[in-house]
Design an enzyme around this catalytic site. Structure first.
Site, PDB file in Angstrom:
ATOM      1  CD  GLU B  50     -39.131  23.255  18.457  1.00 12.66           C
ATOM      2  OE1 GLU B  50     -38.663  22.663  19.460  1.00 12.66           O
ATOM      3  OE2 GLU B  50     -38.688  24.338  18.049  1.00 12.66           O
ATOM      4  CG  PHE B 112     -27.943  29.908  12.633  1.00 13.42           C
ATOM      5  CD1 PHE B 112     -27.272  29.340  13.708  1.00 13.42           C
ATOM      6  CD2 PHE B 112     -29.158  30.546  12.867  1.00 13.42           C
ATOM      7  CE1 PHE B 112     -27.799  29.399  14.988  1.00 13.42           C
ATOM      8  CE2 PHE B 112     -29.688  30.605  14.151  1.00 13.42           C
ATOM      9  CZ  PHE B 112     -29.004  30.035  15.213  1.00 13.42           C
ATOM     10  CD  GLN B 113     -32.094  28.001  14.596  1.00 13.96           C
ATOM     11  OE1 GLN B 113     -32.967  28.604  13.983  1.00 13.96           O
ATOM     12  NE2 GLN B 113     -32.125  27.832  15.902  1.00 13.96           N
ATOM     13  CE  LYS B 162     -36.486  34.701   7.559  1.00 17.75           C
ATOM     14  NZ  LYS B 162     -35.515  35.210   8.543  1.00 17.75           N
ATOM     15  CG  MET B 479     -43.149  -2.248  30.534  1.00 16.61           C
ATOM     16  SD  MET B 479     -44.282  -3.499  31.178  1.00 16.61           S
ATOM     17  CE  MET B 479     -45.855  -2.883  30.583  1.00 16.61           C
TER      18      MET B 479
END
Lengths: 164, 583
Positions: B50, B112-113, B162, B479
């Site tokens: 993602e 969940f999630q 959802k 760097m």
């Protein structure tokens, strides 16, 4: 310097955390914050007491204004306004002398006794923060069971109003 | 038209003109993905992580000026997107990120999630929404695009439970052409009196300096800026975010400023008497210590965001407005005065600047054996005729790209300036290539950064996004190593990448072309070869000098006139001094 900032905010879930989150994320001081809906159910009115240099206060007002949920904002500090805070104090008062002392003190401060038991008083007091502080220090330290303060709220004097 | 929440979302994107979205499916967005599958107006690019989706959408937005759109699932989908959202936030990039959420009834149950996506992203979005009512979905989406793209742009998250997207619950849908929000009205028009004052101050300047930033690029004000700067004949410097808005090859452009800016730009900043800042925000990588910043200058600051003004450095003439509108008004006001800057005074200033330029602060010594990273970027410039879209990751290679690839157009240089997100370059390049399939798109990166989103090589193959990866491989986190060399007595702590993959084989494993370059003599041909393979993603693994440093450098606590300069510049300076050309 201490500033009192009044805001009109969309009455949306999360608006309060956006504002408190802004203060913590940017490290600004927050002395008190009060919030409740107004006569218009879609709007909340918030009063924030904060401290900081002119530069920081300018940033605070700009950052608050930038929040999409903030509809309107005014820093009352420079203007003519009224500030009040409410407090509940529960004190232990058992003996006759003690009980009359609390009564007397409440009268002087124009406080109201809103609950009484054989051993306690619950007192309601409204005023500036200083007055509330003064009342607390006038009480015997050992007698205080608990203190609940609302935080300050403010309103402009006269015809001026913070409305949309 | 009666549509389900999922169908409304897709139809809305279509109506809003969204052609591409970047995303990754999961449980909470299954209904949406089902609706997505049944149409082909909105093309979905399946990334491999993602974070890649957000950076790709971000690159797409930076290159096109249109909002980038992402679709991710709840929980880890949302948290993985956070880095990309914060990246867009710090650089004011318009993104709309749709995150799935667990069903409304399960919110708060540690389902969940489930994560509080609105809570987690609050600190790094311009605004965010949780859609609680299907009837408010369309309006919320409109608000999201409106907020993301107007005023000072930024990312907006829309969290959709959802159940809101359930296929069997349908409601009427109509695309809202316009939206009004009482609490959000960005001011675009600068105050006329302030603009007049600013023009007067500019005209009277003895040592004027333009300092512009990403606001010119995002605000589509490049043409107006060019007109004004050329009309006045003043020097201009641009921030890392602003490069290309004013042509990098124009003699009036005296280079980027700040920590790794040119000697002349930083010296001119220090010495200028009127600083005209438009669409830049006095970032700490620009100002160094604010108390030592532009000590002799009166400052004009134009910004669309009032909170940017006088935040770090006090502005003498603050102007809130869009860069384009204010510049247009400035041009009119300038015309109205009928005045011109005093050319003699200006000539003296330019002479001073040219003397600084003579010292060649970017000078480096290529030599026959080891490829210098600067050479690689210069070669890239030559081979692409300076006309490529260049994305970068974060570190030395980013600075070399900014220093050695002068951009003549805005939106060509795409990098994570504010957040400094390693892993940005490759997915951002994918977004750019998707928007401009016929253009050369190069990702200048390093062996550290590229590994942070390397999985997107797989996406490049699936969607035929033939970007060119220019990997400046110095086997160090360059760097960090540079700072450890300068400030920690060369105690190189965890910067040596001694177990690097074989990038050529890796590229091949992903179905691409990998080319390793070790010798300076081979660089040109390899670069030509990479760009000749129009339809292939090419991973150019270039072995560069391990201990090359980025110069000049303003160390922390230092002023613009206290730069650390390269050993080579020190030599040039000494020679010039000896010959009496430098006083």
């Amino acid at each position: 310097m201490r500033h009192i900032i009044s805001l009109l905010v969309e009455n949306e879930a999360g608006a309060l955390s956006r504002i408190s989150g802004l203060f913590s994320a940017r490290g600004y001081n927050i002395e008190s914050l009060t919030v409740a809906t107004t006569e218009d159910q879609t709007l909340s009115r918030m009063t924030i007491i904060t401290t900081g240099s002119d530069r920081i206060i300018e940033q605070i007002t700009k950052q608050l204004n930038k929040l999409v949920d903030v509809v309107k904002l005014q820093d009352f500090t420079e203007g003519n306004f009224i500030e009040r805070e409410m407090m509940f104090v529960k004190v232990k008062a058992e003996g006759e002398a003690e009980r009359s002392e609390v009564n007397r003190l409440s009268e002087i401060f124009r406080a109201r006794i809103i609950d009484v038991t054989d051993t306690t008083f619950c007192i309601e007091l409204t005023g500036s923060g200083d007055k509330l502080d003064a009342y607390i220090s006038a009480l015997h330290e050992n007698s205080i069971l608990e203190v609940v303060r609302s935080g300050s709220m403010g309103i402009l004097r006269g015809e001026k109003a913070l409305t949309i | 038209m009666e549509l389900s929440g999922s169908e409304i979302l897709i139809q809305f994107l279509k109506d809003e003109g969204v052609k591409h979205i970047f995303g990754y499916p999961g449980g909470a967005v299954l209904h949406i993905y089902d609706a997505l599958q049944k149409q082909d107006d909105v093309e979905h690019i399946l990334v491999r992580h993602e974070q890649g989706a957000t950076h790709a959408a971000d690159g797409y937005a930076r290159a096109t000026g249109k909002p980038g759109v992402c679709l991710v699932t709840s929980g880890p989908g949302a948290t993985n997107a956070v880095t990309g959202i914060a990246t867009a936030y710090l650089d004011s990039i318009p993104l709309v990120v749709i995150t799935g959420q667990v069903p409304s009834h399960a919110i708060g149950s540690d389902a969940f999630q489930e994560v509080d996506a609105v809570g987690i992203t609050r600190a790094c979005v311009k605004h965010n929404f949780l859609v609680k009512d299907l009837n408010k979905l369309t309006e919320t989406l409109k608000k999201a695009f409106y907020v993301a793209t107007t005023g000072r742009p930024g990312p907006v998250v829309v969290d959709i439970p959802k159940d809101i997207t359930a296929p069997h619950i349908k409601i009427p849908y109509e695309y809202p052409e316009k939206i009004k929000m009482r609490s959000y009205n960005p001011n675009l028009k600068g105050h006329p009196r302030q603009i007049k004052r600013a023009v007067e101050l500019m005209l009277g300047a003895k040592r004027p300096m333009f300092y512009t930033g990403g606001g010119i690029v995002m605000g589509e004000a490049s043409a107006e800026l060019r007109t004004l700067v050329r009309k006045l004949g003043y020097p201009i410097t641009q921030t890392l975010m602003g490069l290309g808005a004013f042509p990098g090859t124009d003699p009036q452009f005296i280079g980027m400023l700040g920590m790794h800016g040119t000697y002349e730009a930083n010296m001119a900043m220090h010495e200028c008497d009127v600083l005209i800042c438009i669409g830049a925000r006095f970032d700490d990588r620009i100002t160094g210590v604010p108390s030592k910043f532009c000590p002799y200058a009166q400052i004009i600051h134009v910004d669309i965001d009032p909170s940017s003004i006088s935040k770090i450095v006090n502005a003498d003439i603050p102007i809130v407005g869009s860069a384009r509108q204010v510049l247009t008004e400035m041009l009119k006001a300038l015309e109205k005065t009928g005045m011109e800057p005093d050319r003699n005074v200006l000539d003296t200033w330019w002479k001073t600047i040219k003397a600084w330029q003579q010292q060649e602060s970017f000078a480096y010594d290529q030599g026959p054996d080891v490829i210098q990273p600067q050479t690689a970027v210069e070669e890239l410039y030559k081979v692409t005729n300076g006309d490529a879209y260049v994305t970068s990751d974060v570190g030395q290679h980013q600075m070399y790209a900014a220093q050695f690839y002068p951009f003549d157009e805005p939106r060509r240089w795409i990098n994570s300036g504010g957040l400094g997100t390693m892993g940005f370059g490759l997915p951002a390049a994918m977004g750019v290539k998707l928007a401009f399939p016929d253009k050369d798109v190069a990702c200048v990166t390093g062996e550290g950064s590229i590994q942070m989103c390397i999985q997107e090589l797989s996406t490049c193959l699936q969607y035929n996004l033939p970007v060119k990866i220019i990997n400046l491989n110095n086997r160090y986190l360059g760097m960090v190593r540079q700072w450890q060399e300068f400030f920690y007595e060369k105690r190189y702590s965890h910067v040596y990448m001694d177990s690097l993959p074989d990038f050529v084989k890796l590229a091949e494993a992903y179905g691409h072309v990998g080319i390793r370059v070790d010798k300076p003599a081979d660089l040109h041909d390899a670069m030509v070869e990479a760009f000749k393979l129009k339809d292939r993603t090419v991973f150019l693994d270039i072995m560069t000098d391990q201990e090359a440093n980025v110069y000049p450098m303003i160390s922390s606590g230092k002023a613009h006139n206290e730069m650390d300069i390269s050993p080579l510049q020190q030599k040039i300076q000494a020679t010039l001094k000896a010959s009496g050309e430098l006083v």
